[in-house]
Design a protein around this motif. Structure first.
Motif, PDB file in Angstrom:
ATOM      1  N   MET A  17       0.753  -0.876  -0.133  1.00  0.00           N
ATOM      2  CA  MET A  17      -0.098   0.083  -0.047  1.00  0.00           C
ATOM      3  C   MET A  17       0.999   1.383   0.138  1.00  0.00           C
ATOM      4  O   MET A  17       2.051   1.169   0.457  1.00  0.00           O
ATOM      5  CB  MET A  17      -0.710  -0.067   1.232  1.00  0.00           C
ATOM      6  CG  MET A  17      -2.020   1.094   1.223  1.00  0.00           C
ATOM      7  SD  MET A  17      -3.443   0.842   2.237  1.00  0.00           S
ATOM      8  CE  MET A  17      -2.765   1.110   3.814  1.00  0.00           C
ATOM      9  N   HIS A  18       0.415   2.381  -0.630  1.00  0.00           N
ATOM     10  CA  HIS A  18       0.971   3.478  -0.781  1.00  0.00           C
ATOM     11  C   HIS A  18       1.022   4.433   0.390  1.00  0.00           C
ATOM     12  O   HIS A  18      -0.025   4.592   1.394  1.00  0.00           O
ATOM     13  CB  HIS A  18       0.820   4.262  -1.968  1.00  0.00           C
ATOM     14  CG  HIS A  18       0.871   3.435  -3.236  1.00  0.00           C
ATOM     15  ND1 HIS A  18       2.173   3.360  -3.620  1.00  0.00           N
ATOM     16  CD2 HIS A  18       0.067   2.716  -3.919  1.00  0.00           C
ATOM     17  CE1 HIS A  18       2.239   2.447  -4.761  1.00  0.00           C
ATOM     18  NE2 HIS A  18       1.100   2.046  -4.925  1.00  0.00           N
ATOM     19  N   ASP A  19       1.810   5.200   0.739  1.00  0.00           N
ATOM     20  CA  ASP A  19       1.905   6.350   1.828  1.00  0.00           C
ATOM     21  C   ASP A  19       1.081   7.532   1.484  1.00  0.00           C
ATOM     22  O   ASP A  19       1.727   8.227   0.483  1.00  0.00           O
ATOM     23  CB  ASP A  19       3.654   6.419   2.061  1.00  0.00           C
ATOM     24  CG  ASP A  19       3.509   7.581   3.459  1.00  0.00           C
ATOM     25  OD1 ASP A  19       2.581   8.046   3.918  1.00  0.00           O
ATOM     26  OD2 ASP A  19       4.694   8.003   3.734  1.00  0.00           O
ATOM     27  N   ILE A  20       0.270   7.951   1.956  1.00  0.00           N
ATOM     28  CA  ILE A  20      -0.685   8.930   1.534  1.00  0.00           C
ATOM     29  C   ILE A  20      -0.090  10.315   1.745  1.00  0.00           C
ATOM     30  O   ILE A  20      -0.010  11.168   1.000  1.00  0.00           O
ATOM     31  CB  ILE A  20      -2.017   9.015   2.396  1.00  0.00           C
ATOM     32  CG1 ILE A  20      -2.977  10.097   1.855  1.00  0.00           C
ATOM     33  CG2 ILE A  20      -1.755   9.024   3.973  1.00  0.00           C
ATOM     34  CD1 ILE A  20      -3.231   9.937   0.550  1.00  0.00           C
ATOM     35  N   ARG A  21       0.984  10.268   2.656  1.00  0.00           N
ATOM     36  CA  ARG A  21       1.713  11.649   2.862  1.00  0.00           C
ATOM     37  C   ARG A  21       2.694  11.720   1.795  1.00  0.00           C
ATOM     38  O   ARG A  21       2.765  12.852   1.360  1.00  0.00           O
ATOM     39  CB  ARG A  21       2.443  11.560   4.122  1.00  0.00           C
ATOM     40  CG  ARG A  21       1.420  11.717   5.464  1.00  0.00           C
ATOM     41  CD  ARG A  21       2.364  11.206   6.672  1.00  0.00           C
ATOM     42  NE  ARG A  21       2.814   9.898   6.763  1.00  0.00           N
ATOM     43  CZ  ARG A  21       3.559   9.756   7.823  1.00  0.00           C
ATOM     44  NH1 ARG A  21       3.752  10.187   8.998  1.00  0.00           N
ATOM     45  NH2 ARG A  21       4.079   8.276   7.761  1.00  0.00           N
ATOM     46  N   ALA A  22       3.266  10.757   1.010  1.00  0.00           N
ATOM     47  CA  ALA A  22       4.205  10.907   0.140  1.00  0.00           C
ATOM     48  C   ALA A  22       3.169  11.272  -1.277  1.00  0.00           C
ATOM     49  O   ALA A  22       3.885  12.197  -2.081  1.00  0.00           O
ATOM     50  CB  ALA A  22       4.791   9.550  -0.348  1.00  0.00           C
ATOM     51  N   ILE A  23       2.136  10.848  -1.295  1.00  0.00           N
ATOM     52  CA  ILE A  23       1.399  11.321  -2.416  1.00  0.00           C
ATOM     53  C   ILE A  23       1.043  12.721  -2.266  1.00  0.00           C
ATOM     54  O   ILE A  23       0.736  13.614  -3.309  1.00  0.00           O
ATOM     55  CB  ILE A  23       0.003  10.377  -2.506  1.00  0.00           C
ATOM     56  CG1 ILE A  23       0.316   8.833  -2.577  1.00  0.00           C
ATOM     57  CG2 ILE A  23      -0.937  10.663  -3.646  1.00  0.00           C
ATOM     58  CD1 ILE A  23      -0.716   7.745  -2.551  1.00  0.00           C
ATOM     59  N   ARG A  24       0.577  13.102  -1.020  1.00  0.00           N
ATOM     60  CA  ARG A  24       0.231  14.578  -0.841  1.00  0.00           C
ATOM     61  C   ARG A  24       1.374  15.303  -1.152  1.00  0.00           C
ATOM     62  O   ARG A  24       1.288  16.474  -1.849  1.00  0.00           O
ATOM     63  CB  ARG A  24      -0.116  14.673   0.603  1.00  0.00           C
ATOM     64  CG  ARG A  24      -1.620  14.319   0.857  1.00  0.00           C
ATOM     65  CD  ARG A  24      -1.739  14.671   2.476  1.00  0.00           C
ATOM     66  NE  ARG A  24      -2.549  13.746   3.120  1.00  0.00           N
ATOM     67  CZ  ARG A  24      -2.402  13.097   4.282  1.00  0.00           C
ATOM     68  NH1 ARG A  24      -1.250  13.535   5.080  1.00  0.00           N
ATOM     69  NH2 ARG A  24      -3.438  12.443   5.095  1.00  0.00           N
ATOM     70  N   ASP A  25       2.606  14.756  -0.828  1.00  0.00           N
ATOM     71  CA  ASP A  25       3.779  15.997  -0.875  1.00  0.00           C
ATOM     72  C   ASP A  25       4.286  15.980  -2.199  1.00  0.00           C
ATOM     73  O   ASP A  25       4.767  16.930  -2.867  1.00  0.00           O
ATOM     74  CB  ASP A  25       5.000  15.199  -0.256  1.00  0.00           C
ATOM     75  CG  ASP A  25       4.666  15.409   1.405  1.00  0.00           C
ATOM     76  OD1 ASP A  25       3.935  16.089   1.746  1.00  0.00           O
ATOM     77  OD2 ASP A  25       5.277  14.691   2.239  1.00  0.00           O
ATOM     78  N   ASN A  26       4.171  14.763  -3.342  1.00  0.00           N
ATOM     79  CA  ASN A  26       4.334  14.747  -4.531  1.00  0.00           C
ATOM     80  C   ASN A  26       3.702  14.193  -5.311  1.00  0.00           C
ATOM     81  O   ASN A  26       4.034  12.900  -5.977  1.00  0.00           O
ATOM     82  CB  ASN A  26       5.771  14.159  -4.717  1.00  0.00           C
ATOM     83  CG  ASN A  26       6.571  14.844  -5.854  1.00  0.00           C
ATOM     84  OD1 ASN A  26       6.001  15.133  -6.857  1.00  0.00           O
ATOM     85  ND2 ASN A  26       8.158  14.763  -5.705  1.00  0.00           N
ATOM     86  N   PRO A  27       2.343  14.599  -5.785  1.00  0.00           N
ATOM     87  CA  PRO A  27       1.406  13.886  -6.738  1.00  0.00           C
ATOM     88  C   PRO A  27       1.723  13.673  -8.016  1.00  0.00           C
ATOM     89  O   PRO A  27       1.592  12.714  -8.572  1.00  0.00           O
ATOM     90  CB  PRO A  27       0.255  14.688  -6.494  1.00  0.00           C
ATOM     91  CG  PRO A  27       0.594  16.140  -6.149  1.00  0.00           C
ATOM     92  CD  PRO A  27       1.937  15.867  -5.245  1.00  0.00           C
ATOM     93  N   THR A  28       2.534  14.622  -8.450  1.00  0.00           N
ATOM     94  CA  THR A  28       3.050  14.441  -9.823  1.00  0.00           C
ATOM     95  C   THR A  28       4.124  13.326 -10.005  1.00  0.00           C
ATOM     96  O   THR A  28       3.942  12.790 -10.937  1.00  0.00           O
ATOM     97  CB  THR A  28       3.874  15.887 -10.147  1.00  0.00           C
ATOM     98  OG1 THR A  28       3.054  17.067 -10.108  1.00  0.00           O
ATOM     99  CG2 THR A  28       4.531  15.804 -11.764  1.00  0.00           C
ATOM    100  N   GLN A  29       4.886  13.179  -9.299  1.00  0.00           N
ATOM    101  CA  GLN A  29       6.000  12.103  -9.031  1.00  0.00           C
ATOM    102  C   GLN A  29       5.200  10.624  -8.975  1.00  0.00           C
ATOM    103  O   GLN A  29       5.582   9.744  -9.684  1.00  0.00           O
ATOM    104  CB  GLN A  29       6.796  12.094  -8.006  1.00  0.00           C
ATOM    105  CG  GLN A  29       8.169  11.216  -8.019  1.00  0.00           C
ATOM    106  CD  GLN A  29       9.198  11.392  -6.767  1.00  0.00           C
ATOM    107  OE1 GLN A  29       9.157  12.434  -6.406  1.00  0.00           O
ATOM    108  NE2 GLN A  29       9.571  10.315  -6.536  1.00  0.00           N
ATOM    109  N   PRO A  51      -1.255  -0.721  -7.778  1.00  0.00           N
ATOM    110  CA  PRO A  51       0.068  -1.485  -7.783  1.00  0.00           C
ATOM    111  C   PRO A  51       1.236  -0.601  -6.974  1.00  0.00           C
ATOM    112  O   PRO A  51       1.122   0.703  -7.061  1.00  0.00           O
ATOM    113  CB  PRO A  51       0.188  -1.733  -9.372  1.00  0.00           C
ATOM    114  CG  PRO A  51      -0.614  -0.729 -10.027  1.00  0.00           C
ATOM    115  CD  PRO A  51      -1.675  -0.298  -9.090  1.00  0.00           C
ATOM    116  N   ASN A  52       2.366  -1.368  -6.968  1.00  0.00           N
ATOM    117  CA  ASN A  52       3.574  -0.769  -6.402  1.00  0.00           C
ATOM    118  C   ASN A  52       3.998   0.008  -7.614  1.00  0.00           C
ATOM    119  O   ASN A  52       3.906  -0.156  -8.488  1.00  0.00           O
ATOM    120  CB  ASN A  52       4.504  -1.979  -5.804  1.00  0.00           C
ATOM    121  CG  ASN A  52       5.484  -1.385  -4.901  1.00  0.00           C
ATOM    122  OD1 ASN A  52       5.634  -0.134  -4.546  1.00  0.00           O
ATOM    123  ND2 ASN A  52       6.217  -2.245  -4.254  1.00  0.00           N
TER     124      ASN A  52
END
Length: 430
Positions: free
Chosen positions: A1-13, A106-107
């Motif tokens: 599962m993905h880290d929601i904080r990482a998605i918030r910090d860099n959605p483009t990446q 997916p990862n």
């Protein structure tokens, strides 16, 4: 599962990495749900604070005899209590919606994974061993006269249907010897701990390693809610689910020989002959639980462990790195080992070794406690076949076949077969 904080910090990446897998525009959907969830939580906390303030004032109004204020405050307490319950319930529903969405994504591939649409764009890394030159047309394993007495597909079909086999006698003994040889090598030479686990697991174990929710049709579920494992990766990896292990315990390296069960959904008409693709099979699995800084190094080590088995058996193979379009759901990078099968005149997969990063660990809540006493972090997980026993049997039979239908067996197996060195054309060990 993905880290929601990482998605918030860099959605483009995040979107760019998923785009390499052919998945687009996920961050917007994820962050919309996340923002609404956080809004509902904040509103619930605000309403709870107002409820608490009003609750404190109710007693004071009653004490001074202000009945009107007492009734107003009491109504306000009831109103805010109902609001807290409603907002909390909404936030809970949104949290579940967000979790379900993240569970189905997916990862992310590592930067050095080659881009590609399918298996045709996988990249070969190296080869070991040269395919043997036959002075006759090599046959597939099930066509060999020495194999036919011990490999019975007709009886298996009567018992269970297609994609099953009954093994007997000398062929079965070779199959058993292969599994024991693999286990002994991994334990004595590679430092893995032999482990025996159930083949029936709870649903959360399948979620933990990523077989669910997306790939439920690929596995078998019992009527009382257990799942038959498609690989002991599920059980070995989940031994650390919900745990916080000391950093000093890492790496944890395990191996298991287990029965595996796969529905082979979507493979109708593919590899229907012989033992290559079965609903029930045996596999020696390798699983490592590592510190995040060590997982890429461990990936190379595990690949080497699988290669060592093939080398000891003298079986030619190649190592490929899977492209983005052929990689598994939970992997960040995968090495496939493909063994040479002269009966098919091609290389076929016999092992996949994958590094998953913290993807499975987040699903399982598996963490480690740093030696310096810092905040616990998520472990990294890896898994790999070391090897698929049935496919290894196929490779041994086909590569060692002789013109008369007998088979010369690898020297590494001789001690496991009581000193016998060959399978005769009549199906006996000699």
């Amino acid at each position: 599962m993905h880290d929601i904080r990482a998605i918030r910090d860099n959605p483009t990446q995040f979107d760019a990495a998923l785009g390499r897998l052919g998945v687009s525009g996920m961050s917007s959907q994820i962050l919309t749900i996340d923002e609404e969830r956080r809004t509902q939580i904040a509103r619930a906390e605000e309403a709870r604070a107002e409820q608490n303030r009003a609750s404190k004032e109710v007693g004071a109004a009653k004490a001074r005899g202000d009945e009107a204020e007492f009734e107003r405050l009491r109504a306000l307490v009831a109103e805010k209590k109902a609001a807290v319950q409603e907002l909390t319930e909404t936030a809970k529903e949104l949290d579940q919606k967000l979790n379900d969405l993240l569970m189905a994504i997916p990862n992310l591939p590592l930067d050095d994974v080659p881009d590609g649409a399918d298996e045709d764009e996988n990249v070969e890394i190296r080869r070991w061993g040269a395919p043997r030159n036959f002075d006759f047309d090599p046959k597939e394993h099930f066509e060999l006269s020495g194999v036919r007495p011990g490999m019975d597909f007709e009886t298996a079909a009567k018992l269970s249907g297609s994609r099953f086999v009954v093994l007997r006698g000398a062929v079965l003994r070779i199959h058993r010897a292969l599994g024991q040889f693999m286990l002994d090598t991994h334990v004595s030479e590679h430092g893995l701990t032999e482990t025996w686990t159930p083949v029936l697991v709870k649903e959360e174990a399948m979620y933990g390693t990523g077989q669910l929710p997306k790939f439920g049709e690929d596995s078998y579920k019992t009527t009382n809610g257990w799942w038959l494992i498609p690989t002991s990766e599920v059980t070995l990896t989940n031994t650390v689910s919900g745990e916080i292990v000391d950093e000093a315990q890492l790496p944890i390296r395990m191996t298991a020989l287990s029965q595996c069960f796969r529905s082979e959904a979507g493979s109708a008409g593919k590899d229907t002959s012989g033992m290559l693709r079965q609903h029930q099979f045996e596999k020696v699995e390798m699983v490592s639980i590592t510190h995040p800084d060590k997982s890429l190094e461990e990936h190379e080590r595990m690949t080497g462990c699988a290669e060592a088995i093939l080398q000891k058996l003298g079986l030619p193979y190649r190592v490929i790195v899977l492209c983005t379009g052929d990689m598994g759901f939970g992997a960040r990078k995968t090495h496939d080992l493909e063994v040479w099968l002269p009966g098919q005149d091609t290389y076929r997969e016999i092992s996949s070794v994958s590094v998953c990063g913290d993807f499975q660990a987040r699903r399982m809540n598996a963490r480690y406690k740093p030696a310096d006493g810092g905040k616990p972090g998520y472990v990294h997980t890896l898994n790999g076949s070391g090897l698929a026993v049935g496919r290894c049997l196929i490779a041994v039979l086909e590569n060692g076949q002789q013109a008369d239908g007998s088979v010369e067996l690898p020297e590494a197996l001789h001690p496991y077969l009581g000193g016998k060195t060959r399978l005769t054309a009549e199906g006996e060990l000699a």
